[in-house]
Design a protein around this motif. Structure first.
Motif, PDB file in Angstrom:
ATOM      1  N   THR A  83     -44.193   3.230  21.776  1.00 44.33           N
ATOM      2  CA  THR A  83     -43.568   4.549  21.733  1.00 44.33           C
ATOM      3  C   THR A  83     -42.344   4.618  22.641  1.00 44.33           C
ATOM      4  O   THR A  83     -41.312   5.154  22.248  1.00 44.33           O
ATOM      5  CB  THR A  83     -44.581   5.638  22.153  1.00 44.33           C
ATOM      6  OG1 THR A  83     -45.760   5.489  21.379  1.00 44.33           O
ATOM      7  CG2 THR A  83     -44.033   7.020  21.942  1.00 44.33           C
ATOM      8  N   ALA A  84     -42.440   4.040  23.829  1.00 39.06           N
ATOM      9  CA  ALA A  84     -41.322   4.075  24.775  1.00 39.06           C
ATOM     10  C   ALA A  84     -40.094   3.378  24.195  1.00 39.06           C
ATOM     11  O   ALA A  84     -38.977   3.887  24.287  1.00 39.06           O
ATOM     12  CB  ALA A  84     -41.742   3.429  26.094  1.00 39.06           C
ATOM     13  N   GLN A 134     -50.710   0.400  16.161  1.00 40.34           N
ATOM     14  CA  GLN A 134     -50.105   0.733  17.453  1.00 40.34           C
ATOM     15  C   GLN A 134     -49.171   1.944  17.322  1.00 40.34           C
ATOM     16  O   GLN A 134     -49.141   2.806  18.195  1.00 40.34           O
ATOM     17  CB  GLN A 134     -49.295  -0.458  17.982  1.00 40.34           C
ATOM     18  CG  GLN A 134     -50.123  -1.669  18.319  1.00 40.34           C
ATOM     19  CD  GLN A 134     -50.915  -1.477  19.586  1.00 40.34           C
ATOM     20  OE1 GLN A 134     -50.407  -0.972  20.580  1.00 40.34           O
ATOM     21  NE2 GLN A 134     -52.175  -1.862  19.560  1.00 40.34           N
ATOM     22  N   LYS A 135     -48.431   1.987  16.220  1.00 37.53           N
ATOM     23  CA  LYS A 135     -47.481   3.089  16.024  1.00 37.53           C
ATOM     24  C   LYS A 135     -48.194   4.384  15.632  1.00 37.53           C
ATOM     25  O   LYS A 135     -47.840   5.453  16.112  1.00 37.53           O
ATOM     26  CB  LYS A 135     -46.448   2.696  14.968  1.00 37.53           C
ATOM     27  CG  LYS A 135     -45.485   1.631  15.463  1.00 37.53           C
ATOM     28  CD  LYS A 135     -44.527   1.218  14.368  1.00 37.53           C
ATOM     29  CE  LYS A 135     -43.615   0.106  14.836  1.00 37.53           C
ATOM     30  NZ  LYS A 135     -44.203  -1.215  14.723  1.00 37.53           N
ATOM     31  N   LEU A 175     -49.630   5.875  18.556  1.00 37.67           N
ATOM     32  CA  LEU A 175     -48.595   6.156  19.561  1.00 37.67           C
ATOM     33  C   LEU A 175     -48.903   5.480  20.901  1.00 37.67           C
ATOM     34  O   LEU A 175     -48.875   6.119  21.957  1.00 37.67           O
ATOM     35  CB  LEU A 175     -48.395   7.662  19.736  1.00 37.67           C
ATOM     36  CG  LEU A 175     -47.891   8.437  18.525  1.00 37.67           C
ATOM     37  CD1 LEU A 175     -47.855   9.927  18.824  1.00 37.67           C
ATOM     38  CD2 LEU A 175     -46.522   7.937  18.093  1.00 37.67           C
ATOM     39  N   ARG A 176     -49.170   4.190  20.855  1.00 43.40           N
ATOM     40  CA  ARG A 176     -49.410   3.427  22.087  1.00 43.40           C
ATOM     41  C   ARG A 176     -48.137   3.403  22.915  1.00 43.40           C
ATOM     42  O   ARG A 176     -47.040   3.241  22.395  1.00 43.40           O
ATOM     43  CB  ARG A 176     -49.856   2.005  21.758  1.00 43.40           C
ATOM     44  CG  ARG A 176     -51.165   1.942  21.030  1.00 43.40           C
ATOM     45  CD  ARG A 176     -52.285   2.284  21.965  1.00 43.40           C
ATOM     46  NE  ARG A 176     -53.545   2.125  21.249  1.00 43.40           N
ATOM     47  CZ  ARG A 176     -54.648   2.656  21.628  1.00 43.40           C
ATOM     48  NH1 ARG A 176     -54.690   3.403  22.714  1.00 43.40           N
ATOM     49  NH2 ARG A 176     -55.744   2.475  20.939  1.00 43.40           N
ATOM     50  N   ASN A 177     -48.288   3.536  24.219  1.00 44.16           N
ATOM     51  CA  ASN A 177     -47.164   3.738  25.117  1.00 44.16           C
ATOM     52  C   ASN A 177     -46.052   2.680  25.044  1.00 44.16           C
ATOM     53  O   ASN A 177     -44.897   3.039  24.927  1.00 44.16           O
ATOM     54  CB  ASN A 177     -47.650   3.900  26.559  1.00 44.16           C
ATOM     55  CG  ASN A 177     -46.554   4.419  27.460  1.00 44.16           C
ATOM     56  OD1 ASN A 177     -45.603   5.032  26.994  1.00 44.16           O
ATOM     57  ND2 ASN A 177     -46.685   4.155  28.734  1.00 44.16           N
ATOM     58  N   PRO A 178     -46.319   1.383  25.133  1.00 42.49           N
ATOM     59  CA  PRO A 178     -45.189   0.445  25.116  1.00 42.49           C
ATOM     60  C   PRO A 178     -44.356   0.552  23.826  1.00 42.49           C
ATOM     61  O   PRO A 178     -43.141   0.493  23.862  1.00 42.49           O
ATOM     62  CB  PRO A 178     -45.841  -0.932  25.219  1.00 42.49           C
ATOM     63  CG  PRO A 178     -47.197  -0.703  25.749  1.00 42.49           C
ATOM     64  CD  PRO A 178     -47.591   0.686  25.314  1.00 42.49           C
ATOM     65  N   SER A 233     -41.848  10.798  17.563  1.00 43.42           N
ATOM     66  CA  SER A 233     -43.258  10.479  17.301  1.00 43.42           C
ATOM     67  C   SER A 233     -43.624  10.630  15.825  1.00 43.42           C
ATOM     68  O   SER A 233     -44.420   9.849  15.300  1.00 43.42           O
ATOM     69  CB  SER A 233     -44.174  11.332  18.172  1.00 43.42           C
ATOM     70  OG  SER A 233     -43.984  12.708  17.897  1.00 43.42           O
TER      71      SER A 233
END
Length: 144
Positions: A53-54, A44-45, A48-51, A63
């Motif tokens: 990353t946010a 996921q990291k 760079l999946r949105n939840p 990033s």
């Protein structure tokens, strides 16, 4: 003259042997489960999946660092998995992942996430994972 061991001693030796096998099974099972968790979290990291990353951006993690953390998690997951055959590798991987999680707890402490209801679940997750990964390391050490 042959001496035979008392029956109670033989029973205790068998009991200890069974406990050792149970602990080894628990260590291997926990290693596999923790490896799966970190493989998925690391992917996921790295992607760079949105939840994910946010939340990391909110903590001040860019990033590049997010991808680096994800890569370390994936490497740790493979280390735990390979450690099913090479126990010292699993111990090292579990130690590294525990240290990584302690760093994550530090970021959440700095952001005061434990005091904000909205972010508390994000802050508690690395604490729980650090305990589970540390327990995995302790079991691996006890059975090596």
């Amino acid at each position: 003259m042959t001496t035979s061991l008392p029956v109670s001693y033989k029973t205790n030796v068998r009991s200890l042997s069974a406990k050792g096998h149970t602990m080894a099974f628990a260590a291997s099972t926990l290693s596999a489960l923790v490896a799966l968790v970190f493989l998925l979290a690391g992917a996921q990291k790295v992607l760079l999946r949105n939840p994910v990353t946010a939340n990391l951006l909110r903590l001040g993690v860019g990033s590049t660092m997010t991808r680096s953390i994800g890569t370390l998690e994936i490497v740790g997951a493979f280390g735990l998995a390979a450690g099913l055959w090479l126990r010292p590798l699993a111990i090292t991987a579990a130690a590294g992942l525990t240290l990584l999680l302690i760093g994550a707890v530090g970021f959440h402490l700095r952001a005061r996430d434990f005091t904000h209801r909205r972010h508390r679940s994000h802050a508690v997750a690395p604490v729980v994972l650090a305990v589970v990964t540390g327990t995995t390391m302790a079991l691996l050490l006890a059975t090596s």
